[in-house]
Design a protein around this motif. Structure first.
Motif, mmCIF file in Angstrom:
data_model
loop_
_atom_site.group_PDB
_atom_site.id
_atom_site.type_symbol
_atom_site.label_atom_id
_atom_site.label_comp_id
_atom_site.label_asym_id
_atom_site.label_seq_id
_atom_site.Cartn_x
_atom_site.Cartn_y
_atom_site.Cartn_z
ATOM 1 N N ARG A 165 0.831 -1.199 0.000
ATOM 2 C CA ARG A 165 0.000 0.000 0.000
ATOM 3 C C ARG A 165 0.874 1.260 0.000
ATOM 4 O O ARG A 165 0.557 2.234 -0.695
ATOM 5 C CB ARG A 165 -0.952 0.006 1.196
ATOM 6 C CG ARG A 165 -1.748 1.302 1.279
ATOM 7 C CD ARG A 165 -2.998 1.192 2.086
ATOM 8 N NE ARG A 165 -3.736 2.445 2.046
ATOM 9 C CZ ARG A 165 -5.016 2.581 2.355
ATOM 10 N NH1 ARG A 165 -5.714 1.519 2.721
ATOM 11 N NH2 ARG A 165 -5.609 3.747 2.285
ATOM 12 N N GLU A 212 0.720 4.091 -2.797
ATOM 13 C CA GLU A 212 0.462 5.489 -2.436
ATOM 14 C C GLU A 212 1.585 6.392 -2.944
ATOM 15 O O GLU A 212 1.341 7.535 -3.361
ATOM 16 C CB GLU A 212 0.330 5.618 -0.919
ATOM 17 C CG GLU A 212 -0.956 5.026 -0.368
ATOM 18 C CD GLU A 212 -1.002 5.025 1.152
ATOM 19 O OE1 GLU A 212 0.077 5.168 1.779
ATOM 20 O OE2 GLU A 212 -2.107 4.876 1.706
ATOM 21 N N HIS A 217 0.968 7.322 -6.321
ATOM 22 C CA HIS A 217 -0.363 7.933 -6.447
ATOM 23 C C HIS A 217 -1.362 7.057 -7.205
ATOM 24 O O HIS A 217 -2.268 7.569 -7.865
ATOM 25 C CB HIS A 217 -0.265 9.315 -7.108
ATOM 26 C CG HIS A 217 0.177 10.384 -6.155
ATOM 27 N ND1 HIS A 217 -0.211 11.688 -6.275
ATOM 28 C CD2 HIS A 217 0.976 10.339 -5.075
ATOM 29 C CE1 HIS A 217 0.341 12.408 -5.306
ATOM 30 N NE2 HIS A 217 1.068 11.590 -4.562
ATOM 31 N N VAL A 248 -2.969 4.409 -5.393
ATOM 32 C CA VAL A 248 -3.936 4.397 -4.286
ATOM 33 C C VAL A 248 -3.893 5.778 -3.659
ATOM 34 O O VAL A 248 -2.897 6.159 -3.033
ATOM 35 C CB VAL A 248 -3.578 3.296 -3.256
ATOM 36 C CG1 VAL A 248 -4.424 3.438 -2.003
ATOM 37 C CG2 VAL A 248 -3.765 1.923 -3.877
ATOM 38 N N TRP A 249 -4.973 6.539 -3.832
ATOM 39 C CA TRP A 249 -4.930 7.941 -3.447
ATOM 40 C C TRP A 249 -6.357 8.479 -3.338
ATOM 41 O O TRP A 249 -7.278 7.990 -3.977
ATOM 42 C CB TRP A 249 -4.168 8.751 -4.489
ATOM 43 C CG TRP A 249 -3.707 10.101 -4.023
ATOM 44 C CD1 TRP A 249 -4.270 11.307 -4.310
ATOM 45 C CD2 TRP A 249 -2.593 10.367 -3.175
ATOM 46 N NE1 TRP A 249 -3.573 12.311 -3.716
ATOM 47 C CE2 TRP A 249 -2.528 11.768 -3.005
ATOM 48 C CE3 TRP A 249 -1.640 9.568 -2.551
ATOM 49 C CZ2 TRP A 249 -1.561 12.383 -2.215
ATOM 50 C CZ3 TRP A 249 -0.678 10.172 -1.784
ATOM 51 C CH2 TRP A 249 -0.635 11.563 -1.614
ATOM 52 N N ALA A 256 -9.296 5.575 -1.745
ATOM 53 C CA ALA A 256 -8.081 4.790 -1.513
ATOM 54 C C ALA A 256 -8.357 3.493 -0.766
ATOM 55 O O ALA A 256 -7.877 2.424 -1.156
ATOM 56 C CB ALA A 256 -7.056 5.630 -0.755
ATOM 57 N N ASP A 257 -9.141 3.559 0.314
ATOM 58 C CA ASP A 257 -9.397 2.362 1.116
ATOM 59 C C ASP A 257 -10.134 1.302 0.309
ATOM 60 O O ASP A 257 -9.810 0.112 0.377
ATOM 61 C CB ASP A 257 -10.203 2.719 2.365
ATOM 62 C CG ASP A 257 -9.371 3.462 3.399
ATOM 63 O OD1 ASP A 257 -8.135 3.447 3.292
ATOM 64 O OD2 ASP A 257 -9.970 4.065 4.310
ATOM 65 N N PRO A 292 -4.309 12.595 -7.973
ATOM 66 C CA PRO A 292 -3.809 11.245 -8.238
ATOM 67 C C PRO A 292 -3.482 11.040 -9.705
ATOM 68 O O PRO A 292 -4.075 11.672 -10.568
ATOM 69 C CB PRO A 292 -4.966 10.337 -7.789
ATOM 70 C CG PRO A 292 -6.182 11.188 -7.949
ATOM 71 C CD PRO A 292 -5.731 12.593 -7.598
ATOM 72 N N GLU A 338 -8.328 5.934 -9.705
ATOM 73 C CA GLU A 338 -9.696 6.390 -9.507
ATOM 74 C C GLU A 338 -10.367 6.523 -10.867
ATOM 75 O O GLU A 338 -11.352 7.114 -11.047
ATOM 76 C CB GLU A 338 -9.714 7.711 -8.746
ATOM 77 C CG GLU A 338 -9.215 7.551 -7.316
ATOM 78 C CD GLU A 338 -9.562 8.748 -6.459
ATOM 79 O OE1 GLU A 338 -10.598 9.383 -6.710
ATOM 80 O OE2 GLU A 338 -8.810 9.053 -5.539
#
Length: 256
Positions: free
Chosen positions: A192, A196, A199, A201-202, A206-207, A252, A256
């Motif tokens: 993770r 991150e 970017h 997982v951002w 993110a979760d 990010p 996403e």
């Protein structure tokens, strides 16, 4: 082999239920009982009265403070819940007969855990998200919540049935050694951090995004070698991120 099964009760409230769980474990030949921050006293008169020949399981029960401590050395960790709504629960659940075959296979190379939540409300989303799968016992929709010891009994019956079937068929033990829970958790934290850093997982999702990645990897039952490989991937992402110039904003670049 079946004795490698660990029954984990998270914050059990009622001593009678703890005693009944010890009894049903005795019925199916299990002896690893772990209690996480129990409200109930496993050595109380009520617990002993309900255990019927399972008193030794109560005496030898391991009591720990955290969920992570209870399952650190386990290969597979399966939660149980009647509630399968939402992303953390709905993406990876199945009936006992669907979920437990892979669990039985894992017992040939080390301990694995079945986790049951507290009587008032069951396991929290955060606890279920840390498990490799979720068992749902099919019940009537008007009242789906089972007594704790009943839920344990149903799961252990199916576990024993699957084990007996494999013994009768003389199946060859699997050659894959699944990495234990603690080493997988360390890898997930590292992975993770790497995601991150680049970017992927951002932001606000993110979760949820990392939960999907986590479940994808967990379903493969990674070996110690594969866990080390994923650590290497995380280190490479961290290195790449360190070479990049600072971004003008915190938007990010993906995921996403």
């Amino acid at each position: 082999m079946i004795a490698n099964t660990r029954v984990v009760l998270v914050r059990p409230h009622y001593a009678g239920n703890v005693g009944s769980v010890a009894r049903v474990m005795k019925n199916f030949g299990l002896n690893q009982l772990t209690l996480v921050s129990p409200y109930a006293d496993p050595l109380s008169d009520e617990a002993r009265r309900m255990s019927t020949h399972g008193e030794n399981l109560l005496t030898n029960a391991k009591i720990v403070d955290t969920f992570e401590e209870a399952v650190a050395d386990c290969q597979l960790v399966f939660a149980t819940s009647a509630n399968v709504e939402g992303l953390y629960r709905g993406s990876h659940y199945g009936r006992p007969d669907e979920v437990l075959p892979v669990f039985v296979d894992s017992l040939q190379t080390g301990p694995s855990a079945l986790v049951f939540g507290p009587e008032p409300h069951g396991l929290a989303n955060a606890e279920i998200a840390q498990c490799h799968g979720l068992i749902r016992i099919i019940t009537d929709h008007e009242y789906s919540s089972l007594n704790l010891s009943m839920a344990v009994g149903i799961c252990l019956y199916e576990l024993r049935r699957q084990f007996a079937q494999r013994t009768a068929n003389y199946q060859t033990p699997p050659s894959r050694q699944i990495a234990n829970y603690a080493s997988q958790e360390e890898m997930f934290r590292h992975l993770r951090h790497g995601l991150e850093a680049i970017h992927y997982v951002w932001g606000t999702k993110a979760d949820l995004l990392f939960h999907g990645i986590r479940q994808l990897i967990a379903r493969s039952n990674p070996t110690p070698v594969e866990v080390r490989m994923l650590h290497g991937l995380a280190r490479q992402m961290e290195w790449v991120a360190a070479q990049l110039p600072p971004k003008a904003d915190d938007q990010p670049s993906g995921g996403e």
